[in-house]
Design an enzyme around this catalytic site. Sequence first.
Site, PDB file in Angstrom:
ATOM      1  N   ALA A  67     -11.966   0.186  -3.611  1.00 20.10           N
ATOM      2  CA  ALA A  67     -11.973   1.804  -3.749  1.00 20.10           C
ATOM      3  C   ALA A  67     -10.161   2.337  -3.575  1.00 20.10           C
ATOM      4  CB  ALA A  67     -13.018   2.286  -2.650  1.00 20.10           C
ATOM      5  N   GLY A 112     -14.405  -2.546  -2.545  1.00 15.76           N
ATOM      6  CA  GLY A 112     -15.267  -2.308  -3.907  1.00 15.76           C
ATOM      7  C   GLY A 112     -15.098  -3.385  -4.836  1.00 15.76           C
ATOM      8  N   GLU A 115     -17.407  -5.857  -4.049  1.00 17.72           N
ATOM      9  CA  GLU A 115     -19.077  -5.394  -4.013  1.00 17.72           C
ATOM     10  C   GLU A 115     -19.273  -5.270  -5.550  1.00 17.72           C
ATOM     11  OE1 GLU A 115     -17.758  -1.946  -1.588  1.00 17.72           O
ATOM     12  OE2 GLU A 115     -19.755  -2.308  -0.705  1.00 17.72           O
ATOM     13  N   GLU A 135     -12.657  -3.559   4.849  1.00 16.36           N
ATOM     14  CA  GLU A 135     -13.091  -1.927   5.103  1.00 16.36           C
ATOM     15  C   GLU A 135     -13.007  -1.855   6.693  1.00 16.36           C
ATOM     16  OE1 GLU A 135     -14.791  -3.732   2.720  1.00 16.36           O
ATOM     17  OE2 GLU A 135     -15.229  -2.366   0.991  1.00 16.36           O
TER      18      GLU A 135
HETATM   19  N1  COA Z   1      -6.440   1.951  -3.292  1.00 16.67           N
HETATM   20  C1  COA Z   1      -5.288   2.690  -3.889  1.00 16.67           C
HETATM   21  N2  COA Z   1      -4.082   1.877  -4.216  1.00 16.67           N
HETATM   22  C2  COA Z   1      -4.114   0.595  -4.094  1.00 16.67           C
HETATM   23  C3  COA Z   1      -5.357   0.029  -3.654  1.00 16.67           C
HETATM   24  C4  COA Z   1      -6.390   0.536  -3.125  1.00 16.67           C
HETATM   25  N3  COA Z   1      -7.469  -0.128  -2.726  1.00 16.67           N
HETATM   26  N4  COA Z   1      -4.841  -1.467  -3.531  1.00 16.67           N
HETATM   27  C5  COA Z   1      -3.469  -1.512  -4.260  1.00 16.67           C
HETATM   28  N5  COA Z   1      -3.046  -0.384  -4.382  1.00 16.67           N
HETATM   29  C6  COA Z   1      -1.850   0.171  -5.055  1.00 16.67           C
HETATM   30  C7  COA Z   1      -0.678   0.143  -3.694  1.00 16.67           C
HETATM   31  O1  COA Z   1      -0.809   1.354  -3.171  1.00 16.67           O
HETATM   32  C8  COA Z   1       0.322   0.058  -4.706  1.00 16.67           C
HETATM   33  O2  COA Z   1       0.718   1.303  -5.441  1.00 16.67           O
HETATM   34  P1  COA Z   1       2.242   1.964  -5.355  1.00 16.67           P
HETATM   35  O3  COA Z   1       3.249   1.118  -6.227  1.00 16.67           O
HETATM   36  O4  COA Z   1       2.179   3.174  -6.182  1.00 16.67           O
HETATM   37  O5  COA Z   1       2.593   1.898  -4.051  1.00 16.67           O
HETATM   38  C9  COA Z   1      -0.079  -0.874  -5.802  1.00 16.67           C
HETATM   39  O6  COA Z   1      -1.409  -0.782  -5.857  1.00 16.67           O
HETATM   40  C10 COA Z   1       0.275  -2.218  -5.872  1.00 16.67           C
HETATM   41  O7  COA Z   1      -0.233  -2.678  -4.524  1.00 16.67           O
HETATM   42  P2  COA Z   1       0.834  -3.344  -3.399  1.00 16.67           P
HETATM   43  O8  COA Z   1       0.011  -3.119  -2.215  1.00 16.67           O
HETATM   44  O9  COA Z   1       2.170  -3.092  -3.628  1.00 16.67           O
HETATM   45  O10 COA Z   1       0.704  -5.045  -3.959  1.00 16.67           O
HETATM   46  P3  COA Z   1       1.002  -5.995  -2.833  1.00 16.67           P
HETATM   47  O11 COA Z   1       0.874  -7.350  -3.667  1.00 16.67           O
HETATM   48  O12 COA Z   1       2.011  -5.914  -1.994  1.00 16.67           O
HETATM   49  O13 COA Z   1      -0.493  -6.213  -2.027  1.00 16.67           O
HETATM   50  C11 COA Z   1      -2.975  -6.111  -1.789  1.00 16.67           C
HETATM   51  C12 COA Z   1      -1.604  -6.544  -2.645  1.00 16.67           C
HETATM   52  C13 COA Z   1      -4.081  -6.091  -2.646  1.00 16.67           C
HETATM   53  C14 COA Z   1      -2.885  -7.238  -0.522  1.00 16.67           C
HETATM   54  C15 COA Z   1      -2.533  -4.702  -1.349  1.00 16.67           C
HETATM   55  O14 COA Z   1      -2.592  -4.007  -2.173  1.00 16.67           O
HETATM   56  C16 COA Z   1      -4.106  -4.455  -0.442  1.00 16.67           C
HETATM   57  O15 COA Z   1      -4.157  -4.437   0.749  1.00 16.67           O
HETATM   58  N6  COA Z   1      -4.772  -3.265  -0.959  1.00 16.67           N
HETATM   59  C17 COA Z   1      -5.825  -2.460  -0.330  1.00 16.67           C
HETATM   60  C18 COA Z   1      -6.977  -3.535  -0.360  1.00 16.67           C
HETATM   61  C19 COA Z   1      -8.258  -2.831   0.357  1.00 16.67           C
HETATM   62  O16 COA Z   1      -8.157  -2.795   1.551  1.00 16.67           O
HETATM   63  N7  COA Z   1      -9.160  -2.816  -0.458  1.00 16.67           N
HETATM   64  C20 COA Z   1     -10.511  -1.978   0.211  1.00 16.67           C
HETATM   65  C21 COA Z   1     -10.352  -0.531   0.163  1.00 16.67           C
HETATM   66  S1  COA Z   1     -11.892   0.073   0.908  1.00 16.67           S
END
Ligand code: COA
Length: 261
Positions: A67, A112, A115, A135
């Site tokens: 999400a 999400g 999920e 989460e």
């Molecule tokens: N919500 C909003 N934005 C997200 C996102 C999320 N769940 N997951 C990734 N993004 C965005 C990042 O903020 C980034 O945006 P930006 O370029 O404008 O800063 C872009 O997607 C690329 O992600 P980034 O974090 O730079 O890639 P990465 O390779 O360094 O890391 C992940 C990849 C998946 C490990 C990392 O993005 C992450 O941990 N995301 C969140 C996962 C999460 O907690 N999901 C559950 C949410 S309830």
Amino acid sequence: MNDWEHVRTDTEEGIATVTIDREAKLNALNPDVIRELGEAFESLRDDGDVRGVILTGAGRKAFVAGADIGVLAKMTPTAGVDVSRQGQEVFRAIERYPKPVLAAVGGYALGGGCELALACHLRIASENARFGLPEVGLGIIPGYGGTIRLARLVGLGRAIELTLTGEMVEAERARDIGLVSDVVPADDLGAQARTLMKKITKNAPVAVQMALESVYHAMDSSTAEALHHESSLFGLLASTDDMKEGMSAFLEKRKPSFKGS
Ligand code: COA
């Protein structure tokens, strides 16, 4: 023509592909994406040319990275309930979809995204796929059905471990615990998803629909009620042309040609 911003659909040889297309944010789910996803599935529901749906994410890095944390960060308690219910409703419609839905997971399926894959009927993953429910590390819990569906799929012990640690598992481990049925090279994900879906869509469509109905109905019923429901569906299929065709084809030693009626 649909004017969705973040969802694309494409149908080929009876199989529709629904792609979540928000690659710059790793296909993260905000309320618009979820609404469009629901509308896309709804638009394919009564399309007689579509016998199965493959759900995937744009790009190779993510299926869906969860999400949208930017949206979640601002939510009030009542907005939180609304966010959760919106996702639950759309994911439930996918789970109870009358046609088979296969998640082709390339890259991250987190929160999400995990999920969403769980709400689909089948899942295959690319070798670089990563699954997780992070989460609790953000101070929330999975709110799109993950606390219910993960345990049903992989068992309580593994579900609790994944949910409470918030750690990601690699594709191979996901296969070992039954979270996905196959792991394939990233280049082959689309083709392998189609191959698996074709093994399903070659079968009688109404029978496939009734099999899904019986299995998922049973999840929420007593054994006695589920068995009763199964018999009714079993009997109902005797009214279909496809049953006559399937059995005639067997007896005549030829391949069946199903019409979905
Ligand atoms: N919500 C909003 N934005 C997200 C996102 C999320 N769940 N997951 C990734 N993004 C965005 C990042 O903020 C980034 O945006 P930006 O370029 O404008 O800063 C872009 O997607 C690329 O992600 P980034 O974090 O730079 O890639 P990465 O390779 O360094 O890391 C992940 C990849 C998946 C490990 C990392 O993005 C992450 O941990 N995301 C969140 C996962 C999460 O907690 N999901 C559950 C949410 S309830």
